[in-house]
Design an enzyme around this catalytic site. Structure first.
Site, short mmCIF file in Angstrom:
data_model
loop_
_atom_site.label_atom_id
_atom_site.label_comp_id
_atom_site.label_asym_id
_atom_site.label_seq_id
_atom_site.Cartn_x
_atom_site.Cartn_y
_atom_site.Cartn_z
N HIS A 23 0.89 -1.16 0.00
CA HIS A 23 0.00 0.00 0.00
C HIS A 23 0.93 1.21 0.00
O HIS A 23 1.88 1.25 0.78
CB HIS A 23 -0.89 0.03 1.25
N CYS A 76 -4.31 2.07 -4.85
CA CYS A 76 -3.48 3.09 -4.21
C CYS A 76 -2.15 3.27 -4.95
O CYS A 76 -1.64 4.38 -5.05
CB CYS A 76 -3.23 2.75 -2.75
#
Length: 164
Positions: A38, A108
């Protein structure tokens, strides 16, 4: 606040698996993965990222994920905060609306890569952006894809458009 000059741009990298990918990927996928990444862009004193609710922000390192596992220095930008926020608002109402989120193709890391290029002209490291295709190139990844396509990562933060 002075809006002229150069502003540092950082990429915060988190391993969502907290080390489990490194341990389990050789057995499950037949290849070594160092993490399930992430990422977020940190600029102008805030951390920005894309999740199932859209583009959100928080204080740097302020998500429930805690401190990032690594921080990549992407250089600096001369884009002032006001222009950057206009850019993000535009993305939030088009390409990076919450309903556009997809764990493999539009996540993301896609957002961090696009924003990094806007701010600095540089892409984020390929070991991050190549991860989905590495997972999907395995039989186990293909078998899990229907389940994983429904997963939405949301480590918290404030939606930049004020919408939920």
């Amino acid at each position: 606040m002075d809006q002229t000059g150069s502003f540092p741009v950082k990429l915060y990298v988190y391993d969502l698996s907290r080390g489990m990918a490194r341990q389990l990927s050789p057995v499950m996928l037949g290849k070594q993965l160092d993490g399930i990444w992430h990422t977020a862009i940190v600029v102008h004193g805030k951390e920005y990222f894309f999740v199932g609710e859209g583009i959100v922000n928080c204080a740097p390192g302020g998500t429930p994920l805690g401190e990032p596992g690594s921080i990549v220095d992407l250089g600096a930008t001369e884009v002032p905060e006001e222009i950057f926020m206009e850019y993000l608002t535009s993305l939030a109402s088009s390409t990076y609306r919450g309903d556009k989120y997809n764990l493999f193709e539009h996540n993301c890391n896609s957002f961090s890569n696009e924003v990094a290029q806007f701010l600095t002209g540089k892409k984020i490291p390929s070991y991050i952006t190549d991860l989905p295709s590495e997972v999907l190139s395995t039989p186990f990844g293909q078998a899990l894809r229907p389940l994983l396509d429904s997963v939405i990562i949301n480590p918290g933060g404030n939606n930049i458009t004020g919408q939920r």
